[in-house]
Design a protein around this motif. Sequence first.
Motif, short mmCIF file in Angstrom:
data_model
loop_
_atom_site.label_atom_id
_atom_site.label_comp_id
_atom_site.label_asym_id
_atom_site.label_seq_id
_atom_site.Cartn_x
_atom_site.Cartn_y
_atom_site.Cartn_z
N SER A 33 0.72 -1.20 -0.05
CA SER A 33 0.10 -0.11 -0.10
C SER A 33 0.88 1.15 0.04
N GLU A 34 1.99 1.16 0.43
CA GLU A 34 2.81 2.31 0.46
C GLU A 34 4.27 2.19 -0.53
N LYS A 35 3.95 1.25 -1.42
CA LYS A 35 5.10 0.90 -2.15
C LYS A 35 5.58 2.10 -2.97
N GLN A 36 4.78 2.79 -3.89
CA GLN A 36 4.95 3.83 -4.68
C GLN A 36 5.49 5.07 -3.84
N PHE A 37 5.15 5.34 -2.65
CA PHE A 37 5.44 6.39 -1.88
C PHE A 37 6.99 6.06 -1.39
N ILE A 38 7.35 4.77 -1.08
CA ILE A 38 8.55 4.27 -0.56
C ILE A 38 9.74 4.48 -1.55
N GLU A 39 9.27 3.89 -2.85
CA GLU A 39 10.02 4.00 -3.76
C GLU A 39 10.51 5.11 -4.37
N SER A 40 9.47 6.37 -4.04
CA SER A 40 9.96 7.74 -4.58
C SER A 40 10.49 8.63 -3.49
N MET A 41 10.49 7.95 -2.43
CA MET A 41 11.15 9.03 -1.40
C MET A 41 12.62 9.13 -1.30
N VAL A 42 13.01 10.13 -0.90
CA VAL A 42 14.70 10.44 -0.69
C VAL A 42 14.96 9.76 0.59
N ILE A 43 16.06 8.98 0.50
CA ILE A 43 16.59 8.13 1.48
C ILE A 43 17.56 8.91 2.30
N SER A 44 17.24 9.69 3.38
CA SER A 44 18.00 10.53 4.38
C SER A 44 18.57 9.47 5.34
#
Length: 158
Positions: A33-44
């Motif tokens: 359910s959060e795949k698209q968000f997680i794949e697009s987020m900046v990994i800080s």
Amino acid sequence: MINSVYLRSFTKQELILNDNETRIVLLFIFGSSEKQFIESMVISDAARGFAQGLLIEAIDSSYAIGFVEAIFRSTANPTQSAVRVFKSFGKKAIKHWFKHAQMQDLRDVQIYDFVRTEVARNFKTSLRLINGIALLDMKYHKLVSYNKPSNGNLLVWG
């Protein structure tokens, strides 16, 4: 039973997960359910620390509940990369990060699925907030209730 959960925060030197492992852990915890968000987020570093804190909570809570026997195991496990990441993480983790898991437990990390889903449910808002935040020492707190499924079937990852 309701527990007050504070995700552990980490210094930059304590961060174990790399960017790819961070995404794998977040996808494991929060699911498709959060795949698209997680794949697009900046990994800080803050995102790495958040994922590491979630993983510690999931591991430690699973051992606190009492990892005696799993009645049901997934035979078609689509998240073998997640299993590899948290087993590798367990080998590198520092003992004092955990309240319940012992060093021998960390060699073969296992997580109850109902713990994973409860962690995801409680920290979903925090996932949305972490994107773009640069602070490593941000405190995440939730009241969490880990209840074993009443049907007796326990899905275990690991």
